[in-house]
Structure formats: structure tokens, C-alpha cells
Design an enzyme around this catalytic site. Sequence first.
Site, mmCIF file in Angstrom:
data_model
loop_
_atom_site.group_PDB
_atom_site.id
_atom_site.type_symbol
_atom_site.label_atom_id
_atom_site.label_comp_id
_atom_site.label_asym_id
_atom_site.label_seq_id
_atom_site.Cartn_x
_atom_site.Cartn_y
_atom_site.Cartn_z
ATOM 1 N N GLY A 239 0.814 -2.629 16.077
ATOM 2 C CA GLY A 239 -0.439 -2.087 15.563
ATOM 3 C C GLY A 239 -0.720 -0.642 15.844
ATOM 4 O O GLY A 239 -1.624 -0.049 15.229
ATOM 5 N N PRO A 274 6.038 -3.251 18.303
ATOM 6 C CA PRO A 274 5.742 -2.087 17.471
ATOM 7 C C PRO A 274 6.658 -2.036 16.245
ATOM 8 O O PRO A 274 7.843 -2.337 16.337
ATOM 9 C CB PRO A 274 6.044 -0.904 18.403
ATOM 10 C CG PRO A 274 7.082 -1.429 19.343
ATOM 11 C CD PRO A 274 6.779 -2.900 19.521
ATOM 12 N N ARG A 276 5.547 0.200 12.854
ATOM 13 C CA ARG A 276 5.262 1.516 12.279
ATOM 14 C C ARG A 276 5.483 2.668 13.277
ATOM 15 O O ARG A 276 6.053 3.699 12.918
ATOM 16 C CB ARG A 276 3.792 1.502 11.826
ATOM 17 C CG ARG A 276 3.389 2.662 10.968
ATOM 18 C CD ARG A 276 1.871 2.646 10.727
ATOM 19 N NE ARG A 276 1.343 1.368 10.347
ATOM 20 C CZ ARG A 276 1.092 0.982 9.080
ATOM 21 N NH1 ARG A 276 1.326 1.801 8.084
ATOM 22 N NH2 ARG A 276 0.596 -0.208 8.842
ATOM 23 N N CYS A 344 4.996 1.261 -15.736
ATOM 24 C CA CYS A 344 3.960 1.123 -16.748
ATOM 25 C C CYS A 344 2.680 0.510 -16.198
ATOM 26 O O CYS A 344 2.289 -0.599 -16.584
ATOM 27 C CB CYS A 344 4.498 0.298 -17.897
ATOM 28 S SG CYS A 344 5.909 1.126 -18.599
ATOM 29 N N TYR A 373 7.399 0.231 6.153
ATOM 30 C CA TYR A 373 6.792 -0.464 5.015
ATOM 31 C C TYR A 373 7.070 0.282 3.706
ATOM 32 O O TYR A 373 6.207 0.371 2.833
ATOM 33 C CB TYR A 373 5.293 -0.683 5.253
ATOM 34 C CG TYR A 373 5.031 -1.385 6.567
ATOM 35 C CD1 TYR A 373 5.433 -2.702 6.748
ATOM 36 C CD2 TYR A 373 4.450 -0.728 7.650
ATOM 37 C CE1 TYR A 373 5.252 -3.349 7.963
ATOM 38 C CE2 TYR A 373 4.263 -1.360 8.871
ATOM 39 C CZ TYR A 373 4.660 -2.682 9.014
ATOM 40 O OH TYR A 373 4.480 -3.317 10.219
HETATM 41 N N1 LLP Z 1 3.579 -8.137 14.923
HETATM 42 C C1 LLP Z 1 3.068 -8.891 13.934
HETATM 43 C C2 LLP Z 1 2.833 -10.310 14.176
HETATM 44 C C3 LLP Z 1 2.740 -8.294 12.706
HETATM 45 O O1 LLP Z 1 2.225 -9.039 11.738
HETATM 46 C C4 LLP Z 1 2.972 -6.915 12.515
HETATM 47 C C5 LLP Z 1 2.659 -6.268 11.231
HETATM 48 C C6 LLP Z 1 3.544 -6.180 13.565
HETATM 49 C C7 LLP Z 1 3.819 -6.827 14.771
HETATM 50 C C8 LLP Z 1 3.877 -4.719 13.457
HETATM 51 O O2 LLP Z 1 2.749 -3.956 13.267
HETATM 52 P P1 LLP Z 1 2.845 -2.360 13.319
HETATM 53 O O3 LLP Z 1 3.241 -1.969 14.718
HETATM 54 O O4 LLP Z 1 3.857 -1.940 12.328
HETATM 55 O O5 LLP Z 1 1.480 -1.932 12.954
HETATM 56 N N2 LLP Z 1 2.499 -3.330 4.863
HETATM 57 C C9 LLP Z 1 1.417 -2.781 5.640
HETATM 58 C C10 LLP Z 1 1.497 -3.166 7.093
HETATM 59 C C11 LLP Z 1 1.548 -4.652 7.320
HETATM 60 C C12 LLP Z 1 1.678 -5.027 8.764
HETATM 61 C C13 LLP Z 1 1.980 -6.463 8.908
HETATM 62 N N3 LLP Z 1 2.165 -6.909 10.251
HETATM 63 C C14 LLP Z 1 1.377 -1.271 5.472
HETATM 64 O O6 LLP Z 1 2.188 -0.725 4.737
HETATM 65 O O7 LLP Z 1 0.502 -0.617 6.048
#
Ligand code: LLP
Length: 432
Positions: A239, A274, A276, A344, A373
Amino acid sequence: MGWFEYRNGVLYAESVSLVRIAEEIGTPVYCYSNAALKANYKEFADAFGHRDVLIAYSVKANANQAVITTLSDCGAGADVVSGGELQRALAAGIPGTRIVFSGVGKTQEELAAGLAAQVHQFNLESKTQLESLSEIAAKQNVKAPVAFRVNPDVDAKTHDKIATGRKADKFGVPIVEARGLYDLARSLPGIEVVGVDLHIGSQLTNLEPFKDAFSRLAELVNALRGDGHDIRQIDLGGGLGVRYRDEEPPTASEYAELVDTIFGGFDCQLIFEPGRALVANAGILLSQVIEVKHVSERRFVIIDAAMNDFLRPALYDAWHPIDPVCEALVDATREIVDIVGPVCESGDVLGIGRPMSFLAPGDFVAIGAAGAYGAVMASSYNTRPLAAEVMVHGGRIAIVRPRLQLDELIGRDRLPQWLGKPTNPLDEHGAT
Ligand code: LLP
């Protein structure tokens, strides 16, 4: 240090000119910096010093084998949410014992695959998942290591579509029901309770929601320990946000400091997922201008990357930097343009209302912070083959996923026999 920087007026990825990549590989192409991935991992890992942590890279952010392998070489484990991601993480050499298996809907086959891989922890999201897993594990005379993903009812204050920890979201089990579920888990033959888990959303740019959620989780751990559960693994999800435009997300060390304040006194392994934060700024999407079109008052720069290649702007109104690969002169005139793809749909946008120096057909542009992503969310809509992916390392380039060829894409289709086209060599596999 930036990994994508201008050198003598040309944008480079590490020591490779993006013009060279575009010319040699073609566009659209994702380009990842190996050094950026390693630096991002190091920053995150260093923030936790030598505490007992498992940094389980969330494979969904970028599932390319080269990306996973780079991170696993740095010491990362993996967070997976499907049998496919599990297989990818294993294929990249991450042992099951460094993999956490998350996911809101795991099939029986996926649970069995997780058991076969001896994953470190199953993050369960319902009583049904718990009971299925116990049944499968008990049949094999093994005990599955489990945590429940709890939903702490905290608003992550991020985009609505990527907030996951509010009570009306589909994820996790309500934190108020957790103790009952842990007691049930203890009574089941195929289960060993090992930890707790949460993930409240993605692209968080403020520590407050983490603080609220973590405090609630800490209370739960105390209660569970009081109930006699041996909680030895605390998974805090992913997150942590990144800067796309002018956001000022917490640094890894600020985040680590918060974690320490809340969980410092708990004798346990901390797990992070992590995605992103490790990969977003390690990738760009390189594209070429097809045409510049003036309609009424608007100026559209139509490029050869589209929503099928990179969905974030269309799906979340996400803002990504878009820069010309050949740097504009400081005093060049800029016009406000909409940078769009050829798909389109009017929603096929990459950047709206951007002040850009003059762009002409044939020019290259780079869409920044596209490492997370991006490629993973691509589709072949409009029969546009999935883009190529390359990784650079110093002055070296490697194609880490060749562009899908049109005949491969079309050749996956099968004609049913009843259409009476016996020349189709694949007829025997078609429906009857
Ligand atoms: N753990 C779980 C259980 C998750 O569902 C996610 C992301 C993460 C970790 C990793 O989260 P991060 O560190 O990347 O924030 N497609 C969307 C983001 C979807 C995130 C889904 N879950 C976008 O492009 O912003």
C-alpha cells in the site's frame, strides 16, 4: 538518482538511449531499469534494518519473470493472489517458504497448489476458505500455516477502486469476528494458526490510515495471544504510495518508524507485501506518435500505446508524467494537448490537458512511473498484441517479454466444426 534521465537532450534508461530501444525493439514497449528495482528494494529493506522481516514482493504489480527474479536476488519473497502468480513466483526461483498466499477467492486447486508449494502463510479471507483448506490439508496429513486477513474498517483515503479496508469492501473478515474464527481455526485438524494479516489499500500517501489500521491489528494480536494463539507472524500488507505527480508519500523509513512504534514490542516476524513502491518508478512505457489531430478547439496527440497497454489513466483517471524522448528546449512553445491511444473508445486516454512542446508523427514519448500495474493489466483489446517488455542494466538491454505476434494472438482462436471449414488444422479441438 533518477534512472530515467535526459543526457544531451535524449531520455535514457540507465545508460541506454530510449531512441535506441524504440528503434531496435519497436513501440509500444515497457522498459524497466534493473538498478531502480534494486535501489527500491534496498531502500525498503534498509528501513527495517536487521529486524526479522519478510519482504514479500506483491507480484501482481509487475509479474515479469525478470522483475521477480531481480527482486528475489535482492532477498525478496513473494505475495501471490492466484495459482498463476504462485507458479510465476516459484518459476522465478522463490521458494514456497518465502511466499505468502493472499487472495479473496481461492479455489480448491489453488489452496492445494499452495500446500504443495509449502507456502509460508495462507492469508485467509473467509470461514469457507478456512474450512476448505483444513479439509485439503487434513487429507494429506499436514497442517496449513494460516493467518486471517482482517478488515479493520479503515478508509485508506486513496482512489475508491483501490481502497480495500472499509467494512463494505469485499476483502478480509471483519476484525470484530476475528477471534471467533481463530478459535474455530484452532479446532480444525488441517490448520496451524501462525499469524495475522491486513491490507487496507494501495497508493496510500499518508501514514494516518496505516496508523489506525495497525493499531487495531495490534489490539487484536494482544487479544489473540490472550486467547492462547501463538501469533508469530504479522503481515502488514502493501500500500505504500509513490509520487506520480506531486504526491508526497511517506518514505520507507517513516513507514518503518510507524511500524516500529506499534509493533516494536511484539516478538514476531513482520511481513510486508509492497508492490508499487518497488516497481512503479522502475518502469516507463515508450510509445511513438502516430498522428496529431486538431478537432474543434482540441489537439489530440495520437500515440501507439493505448488503454489496452496501459489502463491506469482510463480506469482510475490516474495521472502519469508523459515526456518527449527528445527533450524540448526550455523556451519551446507548448500547447495543451490530449495524449490518446488509437483504441475505439473516448476513454482511451493517457494524459489529458498536457502542456507539451510540439510533437510530430514519428516522435517518441515516455509515459513515466509505469512499472507497476502497467504490463500486468494489459489486454489485447482491438486485437492489439501485448506490448514488448525490456529491461536495461547499465548499458545492456534484454527483451524480457517479446511482443506478442498477431498470428500467435489470432491463432489461439478455434473454429467450431459446425462452421464447416475443414481446412482449419485445429478443428479437432473445437467445440462440437
Ligand atoms: N497485498 C495485497 C493483498 C494486495 O491486494 C495488494 C494490491 C498489495 C499487497 C500490493 O499493494 P501495493 O503495495 O502495490 O499498493 N491496479 C491498481 C492497484 C491495485 C492494487 C491491488 N492490491 C492500480 O493501478 O493502482
